[in-house]
Enzyme design. Structure first.
Site, PDB file in Angstrom:
ATOM      1  CB  VAL A   1      -0.739  -0.004   1.287  1.00 62.32           C
ATOM      2  CG1 VAL A   1      -1.788   1.246   1.406  1.00 62.32           C
ATOM      3  CG2 VAL A   1      -2.029  -1.174   0.975  1.00 62.32           C
TER       4      VAL A   1
ATOM      5  CE  LYS B   1      17.584   4.326  14.684  1.00 61.47           C
ATOM      6  NZ  LYS B   1      18.824   4.729  14.027  1.00 61.47           N
TER       7      LYS B   1
HETATM    8  N1  HSE Z   1      18.431   7.558   9.674  1.00 56.90           N
HETATM    9  C1  HSE Z   1      18.813   6.489  10.226  1.00 56.90           C
HETATM   10  C2  HSE Z   1      20.387   6.452  10.506  1.00 56.90           C
HETATM   11  C3  HSE Z   1      18.459   4.922   9.525  1.00 56.90           C
HETATM   12  O1  HSE Z   1      21.149   7.248   9.790  1.00 56.90           O
HETATM   13  O2  HSE Z   1      20.791   5.523  11.521  1.00 56.90           O
HETATM   14  C4  HSE Z   1      18.392   3.950  10.654  1.00 56.90           C
HETATM   15  O3  HSE Z   1      17.586   4.152  11.552  1.00 56.90           O
END
Ligand code: HSE
Length: 433
Positions: free
Chosen positions: A43, A207
């Site tokens: 999608v 993260k």
């Molecule tokens: N934009 C992220 C980075 C990609 O540069 O680590 C992975 O999450």
């Protein structure tokens, strides 16, 4: 062989790499999954673009739609993979997929940073895979969930964002300009659609929160933790770091001490030669200290389509194997979760590097050191650089301090900016020895 039929929302760099991986490694993936994995539908907003990409992959059998219901209402589809990014719309997809009794896979760290604890109760035993959400291809989620599950996690320190690591590496090793390095990272497909979150530490913060949930069950949001980016780093800071044997890296740090957990993301000066100081370019690296294992280190590609697809497909395989009923993990009651508290930002205790641009006139150094002393800050090293030609009468004062509290550093810098001799806002980098 029975089939596991999946649908995907979003078909950008990662989505098309997932499709490519499923086709290219079909035999080994199906053998390991014990099922034939079939990507039935994607999608997207732009159907023509997706059709073009599928044609290039020789995957025209995959249906393309711009209506999410085509996946949600398809009873054959057992797994919904969300690869579009964003927060609220992606969360709605997670809700709808789980309500439709479909397993859910996401690479979306921003959405999990805000909604991971909302998703856990909706899952009700349905698998939720998110290996690709932290450090792309490095299987760090499984490391914390499975490999180190016998350990209390004492500390995690990681380079969690590839784009900012790429920029810092280019600046430090090749005297590259910040903007040029960012454009390169974007062209290589590492950066987020809006690279602000790569640069300002936001992506690494998302993260870190996911890792901290697995390690500690800590229920914090991005706004609750200290997050600083790499935007303020100047060649003077890099020169100071080099002179004193440091490398500057953007680190996500989680540390547990007694009943307190410290979570922070910011540039750090790290001793040159430390394992994590050697994680360069777009690579990610994470050190995890467990009470049984001691320190272990994980290194690999943290961004880019194929690396991230490796993790997404590993979640599909885990679901096919029926291994993943409790993949989300956040709902687990950890022994000590109830007693843990998030450490206040002011209580961070560290060494610091401080950069001041001041008027080059008598008495300034004395006043600066007096203010630092008044705030319990003891100077470890000091370097004064000559003014640049175009900045006559400006002196650059570069300090490193002994250990002190964040509250005291902030107090001293706030007092210093009130003086006329301060030419530019002071800048600090924490030193992790
Ligand atoms: N934009 C992220 C980075 C990609 O540069 O680590 C992975 O999450």
């Amino acid at each position: 062989m029975s089939k596991l039929i999946v649908g995907m929302v979003g078909f950008g760099v990662v989505g098309s790499s997932v499709c490519k991986t499923l086709l290219q490694n079909r035999a080994i993936i199906n053998a390991r999954a014990g099922k034939e994995i079939v990507l039935k539908s994607v999608v997207v907003r732009d159907k023509a673009k997706a059709e073009e990409k599928l044609k290039a992959l020789n995957a025209q059998q995959v249906k393309v739609s711009d209506n999410i219901d085509d996946i949600l209402e398809d009873s054959e589809i057992e797994v919904v993979i969300e690869l579009m990014g964003g927060v609220e719309f992606a969360y709605q997809i997670a809700q709808k997929a789980l309500l439709a009794k479909k397993a859910f896979i996401t690479a979306n760290k921003a959405m999990l940073a805000y909604h991971r604890y909302d998703i856990a109760p909706l899952a009700k035993g349905l698998p939720v895979g998110f290996e690709a959400s932290v450090c792309g291809g490095i299987p760090i989620i499984r490391v914390l969930k499975d490999g180190l599950s016998a350990n209390h996690i004492i500390a995690i320190a990681g380079i969690l964002n590839g784009t900012s690591n790429y920029i810092l590496t280019q600046m430090q090793q090749h005297n590259r300009d910040f903007q040029k390095a960012l454009l390169e990272a974007q062209a290589l497909g590492y950066a987020e659609a809006d690279p602000t979150l790569d640069i300002n530490g936001g992506d690494a913060g998302h993260k870190l929160l996911i890792l901290a949930s697995l390690a500690y069950g800590i229920h914090a949001m991005p706004e609750d933790i200290l997050i600083e980016g790499i935007e303020g780093i100047k060649p003077d800071d890099i020169a100071f770091a080099k002179e004193f044997g440091y490398v500057i890296k953007l680190l996500g740090i989680a540390k547990k001490q007694d009943n307190q957990v410290e979570l922070r993301v910011h540039p750090c000066m790290i001793k040159k030669g430390a394992m994590i100081s050697k994680v360069d370019g777009v690579m990610n690296g994470i050190s995890v200290v467990g009470d049984c294992l001691g320190e272990s280190m994980y290194y690999g590609a943290g961004a880019g389509g194929e690396a991230t697809a490796s993790s997404v497909v590993s979640d599909i395989i885990a679901i096919a194997r029926g291994e993943s009923a409790a993949m989300l993990g956040f709902e687990r009651t950890l022994d000590d979760t109830n007693h843990l508290r998030l450490k206040n930002k002011d209580e961070i205790y560290s060494r610091y590097y401080i950069r001041l641009y001041v008027s080059d006139k008598p008495g300034v150094l004395g006043q600066v050191s007096q203010i630092l002393g008044k705030h319990n800050i003891s100077i470890s090293t000091f370097l004064q650089r000559q003014s640049d030609e175009e900045q006559n009468n400006v002196a650059k004062m570069l300090f490193s301090t002994h250990h002190c509290y964040e509250k005291d550093i902030n107090g001293a810098l706030a007092e210093l900016v009130k003086f006329d001799f301060i030419i530019q806002n002071p800048y600090k980098i924490r030193i992790e020895d």
